[in-house]
Design a protein around this motif. Structure first.
Motif, PDB file in Angstrom:
ATOM      1  N   VAL A  49       0.838  -1.204   0.000  1.00 49.37           N
ATOM      2  CA  VAL A  49       0.000   0.000   0.000  1.00 49.37           C
ATOM      3  C   VAL A  49       0.872   1.253   0.000  1.00 49.37           C
ATOM      4  N   ASP A  50       0.652   2.132  -0.967  1.00 48.74           N
ATOM      5  CA  ASP A  50       1.413   3.377  -1.094  1.00 48.74           C
ATOM      6  C   ASP A  50       0.610   4.519  -0.466  1.00 48.74           C
ATOM      7  N   TYR A  51       0.520   4.503   0.851  1.00 46.69           N
ATOM      8  CA  TYR A  51      -0.284   5.503   1.568  1.00 46.69           C
ATOM      9  C   TYR A  51       0.369   6.888   1.492  1.00 46.69           C
ATOM     10  N   ARG A  52      -0.444   7.915   1.721  1.00 47.85           N
ATOM     11  CA  ARG A  52       0.067   9.296   1.689  1.00 47.85           C
ATOM     12  C   ARG A  52       1.028   9.554   2.840  1.00 47.85           C
ATOM     13  N   LEU A  53       2.019  10.402   2.579  1.00 49.04           N
ATOM     14  CA  LEU A  53       3.086  10.656   3.532  1.00 49.04           C
ATOM     15  C   LEU A  53       2.975  12.044   4.155  1.00 49.04           C
ATOM     16  N   ALA A  54       3.443  12.126   5.406  1.00 43.61           N
ATOM     17  CA  ALA A  54       3.615  13.415   6.071  1.00 43.61           C
ATOM     18  C   ALA A  54       4.954  13.995   5.608  1.00 43.61           C
ATOM     19  N   PRO A  55       5.193  15.304   5.798  1.00 37.06           N
ATOM     20  CA  PRO A  55       4.316  16.282   6.435  1.00 37.06           C
ATOM     21  C   PRO A  55       3.242  16.856   5.520  1.00 37.06           C
ATOM     22  N   GLU A  56       3.308  16.535   4.201  1.00 35.65           N
ATOM     23  CA  GLU A  56       2.291  17.065   3.294  1.00 35.65           C
ATOM     24  C   GLU A  56       0.900  16.562   3.676  1.00 35.65           C
ATOM     25  N   HIS A  57       0.845  15.320   4.154  1.00 34.67           N
ATOM     26  CA  HIS A  57      -0.433  14.705   4.527  1.00 34.67           C
ATOM     27  C   HIS A  57      -0.297  14.138   5.937  1.00 34.67           C
ATOM     28  N   PRO A  58      -0.479  14.960   6.962  1.00 31.82           N
ATOM     29  CA  PRO A  58      -0.298  14.486   8.344  1.00 31.82           C
ATOM     30  C   PRO A  58      -1.416  13.553   8.779  1.00 31.82           C
ATOM     31  N   PHE A  59      -1.225  12.949   9.970  1.00 34.75           N
ATOM     32  CA  PHE A  59      -2.233  12.088  10.582  1.00 34.75           C
ATOM     33  C   PHE A  59      -3.595  12.776  10.529  1.00 34.75           C
ATOM     34  N   PRO A  60      -4.660  12.030  10.149  1.00 40.01           N
ATOM     35  CA  PRO A  60      -4.718  10.576   9.939  1.00 40.01           C
ATOM     36  C   PRO A  60      -4.734  10.142   8.466  1.00 40.01           C
ATOM     37  N   ALA A  61      -4.210  10.971   7.557  1.00 41.08           N
ATOM     38  CA  ALA A  61      -4.346  10.679   6.124  1.00 41.08           C
ATOM     39  C   ALA A  61      -3.784   9.312   5.755  1.00 41.08           C
ATOM     40  N   GLY A  62      -2.523   9.041   6.109  1.00 37.66           N
ATOM     41  CA  GLY A  62      -1.926   7.759   5.755  1.00 37.66           C
ATOM     42  C   GLY A  62      -2.657   6.584   6.376  1.00 37.66           C
ATOM     43  N   LEU A  63      -3.081   6.735   7.614  1.00 37.42           N
ATOM     44  CA  LEU A  63      -3.827   5.676   8.291  1.00 37.42           C
ATOM     45  C   LEU A  63      -5.140   5.394   7.582  1.00 37.42           C
ATOM     46  N   GLU A  64      -5.843   6.440   7.186  1.00 34.83           N
ATOM     47  CA  GLU A  64      -7.125   6.246   6.498  1.00 34.83           C
ATOM     48  C   GLU A  64      -6.921   5.552   5.156  1.00 34.83           C
ATOM     49  N   ASP A  65      -5.822   5.856   4.462  1.00 40.22           N
ATOM     50  CA  ASP A  65      -5.543   5.153   3.211  1.00 40.22           C
ATOM     51  C   ASP A  65      -5.382   3.658   3.443  1.00 40.22           C
ATOM     52  N   CYS A  66      -4.596   3.309   4.465  1.00 36.53           N
ATOM     53  CA  CYS A  66      -4.384   1.892   4.785  1.00 36.53           C
ATOM     54  C   CYS A  66      -5.695   1.219   5.169  1.00 36.53           C
ATOM     55  N   TYR A  67      -6.474   1.912   5.975  1.00 36.65           N
ATOM     56  CA  TYR A  67      -7.760   1.369   6.414  1.00 36.65           C
ATOM     57  C   TYR A  67      -8.691   1.118   5.220  1.00 36.65           C
ATOM     58  N   GLN A  68      -8.742   2.073   4.285  1.00 35.75           N
ATOM     59  CA  GLN A  68      -9.642   1.922   3.148  1.00 35.75           C
ATOM     60  C   GLN A  68      -9.242   0.753   2.255  1.00 35.75           C
ATOM     61  N   VAL A  69      -7.947   0.535   2.083  1.00 31.50           N
ATOM     62  CA  VAL A  69      -7.503  -0.608   1.283  1.00 31.50           C
ATOM     63  C   VAL A  69      -7.913  -1.911   1.960  1.00 31.50           C
ATOM     64  N   VAL A  70      -7.729  -2.004   3.266  1.00 28.84           N
ATOM     65  CA  VAL A  70      -8.116  -3.221   3.989  1.00 28.84           C
ATOM     66  C   VAL A  70      -9.626  -3.423   3.921  1.00 28.84           C
ATOM     67  N   ARG A  71     -10.373  -2.349   4.076  1.00 34.08           N
ATOM     68  CA  ARG A  71     -11.830  -2.468   3.963  1.00 34.08           C
ATOM     69  C   ARG A  71     -12.233  -2.995   2.597  1.00 34.08           C
ATOM     70  N   LEU A  72     -11.586  -2.501   1.536  1.00 39.76           N
ATOM     71  CA  LEU A  72     -11.928  -2.957   0.198  1.00 39.76           C
ATOM     72  C   LEU A  72     -11.571  -4.431   0.023  1.00 39.76           C
ATOM     73  N   LEU A  73     -10.431  -4.852   0.592  1.00 42.37           N
ATOM     74  CA  LEU A  73     -10.070  -6.267   0.523  1.00 42.37           C
ATOM     75  C   LEU A  73     -11.091  -7.125   1.260  1.00 42.37           C
ATOM     76  N   LEU A  74     -11.591  -6.614   2.380  1.00 38.43           N
ATOM     77  CA  LEU A  74     -12.593  -7.355   3.132  1.00 38.43           C
ATOM     78  C   LEU A  74     -13.923  -7.410   2.382  1.00 38.43           C
ATOM     79  N   ASP A  75     -14.303  -6.294   1.778  1.00 39.19           N
ATOM     80  CA  ASP A  75     -15.601  -6.212   1.105  1.00 39.19           C
ATOM     81  C   ASP A  75     -15.578  -6.825  -0.290  1.00 39.19           C
TER      82      ASP A  75
END
Length: 309
Positions: free
Chosen positions: A107-133
């Motif tokens: 997963v190539d999640y967004r990086l800080a400091p351009e995209h601080p918390f929780p941007a990268g975490l939400e990217d990871c979460y959305q990929v996992v959700r899509l894999l689950l769904d």
């Protein structure tokens, strides 16, 4: 690592980059290194849509040379939430696919400091959700075969995704592998509760100053650094978490907080295995396949994946 090499590595550890000022230089160096000719890997690109409108998360799927398991490893790379990407972790993910016999989804999640918390975490979460769904996207029949894997900051993200899945009422991920994860907010040798920070915070591969710089770029607001989604050890409730393998490195400042998180999960009723790789440095998962530390870790990972669900 041979004891005779320790003084030499400490000497080279003295001059350090100022990550708050030089993170762009590190990214450019990583891009330069990944542009060098190397073996082609069996990988295909795939894109999915995260929660933020109009944005996409690049995802690379690695196929093993010999598929031995039906599990899919959802991998979150390290780099302090600030550096690292799909390209720089391509060799490590190809090795992971081959040595485990599993499909690896990087997963190539967004990086800080351009995209601080929780941007990268939400990217990871959305990929996992899509894999689950939609498990068919990764060739899955049973979404319960998804295993969350991350190293360093990526281990932090894997643990945080597991907490988010429970918090938001989603089930399905049964296992997670946390490689020398960040689990706590305080890496100041003067105030940290962990001996490994005091022992190794100025040595070898990673320093306490670097970790603190990364944390400040990822989470600019000091009050938010104690949020369990940033510091999983601060969670008041660690029940209903996936079966967990925590792998730490003996000479890593993050060693004790990773093991403390494993112990906290165990105390909350989760089945946990904690393994410390002797003489290993932070970041060993990216070493060549002949590395003793890497072989040690994958022997344990292989045993963990073999355990019945």
């Amino acid at each position: 690592m041979r004891p005779l090499l320790r003084p030499l590595l400490k000497a080279f550890a003295a001059p350090r980059l100022n990550m708050r000022e030089d993170y762009q230089k590190v990214r450019r160096l990583q891009r330069h290194l990944t542009a060098l000719p190397r073996t082609r890997y069996r990988a295909a690109s795939w894109r999915t849509v995260p929660g933020d409108p109009g944005s996409h998360v690049p995802v690379r799927v690695f196929q093993p040379r010999e598929k031995r398991r039906e599990d899919v490893l959802a991998f979150f790379h390290g780099g302090g939430w600030v550096t690292g990407d799909i390209e720089s972790y391509t060799p490590a993910c190809a090795t992971m696919a081959d040595l485990t016999g599993c499909v690896v989804v990087s997963v190539d999640y967004r990086l800080a400091p351009e995209h601080p918390f929780p941007a990268g975490l939400e990217d990871c979460y959305q990929v996992v959700r899509l894999l689950l769904d939609e498990p068919g996207r990764a060739g899955l029949v049973d979404p319960g075969r998804i295993v969350l894997v991350g190293d360093s900051a990526g281990g932090n993200l894997a643990a945080a995704v597991s907490l988010l899945l429970r918090e938001r009422g989603h089930v399905g991920v049964r296992r997670q592998i946390l490689l020398y994860p960040v689990t706590h907010w305080d890496h100041d040798p003067a105030t940290t509760p962990f001996a490994s920070v005091r022992e190794h915070g100025a040595d070898y591969r990673l320093t306490s100053t670097e970790v603190q710089d990364y944390m400040e770029m990822y989470v600019p607001d000091p009050e938010h650094r104690k949020d369990p989604r940033v510091s999983p050890l601060m969670a008041g409730d660690l029940t209903a978490q996936p079966r967990t393998l925590v792998i730490t490195a003996e000479l890593d400042l993050l060693r004790d907080e990773g093991e403390a998180y494993g112990q906290a999960l165990s105390g909350a009723g989760t089945a946990v295995r904690i393994h410390r790789v002797p003489e290993a440095l932070h970041g060993f998962i990216t070493l060549p396949r002949f590395s003793r530390s890497l072989r040690d870790a994958y022997e344990v990972i292989d045993e963990f994946l073999e355990e019945p669900l």
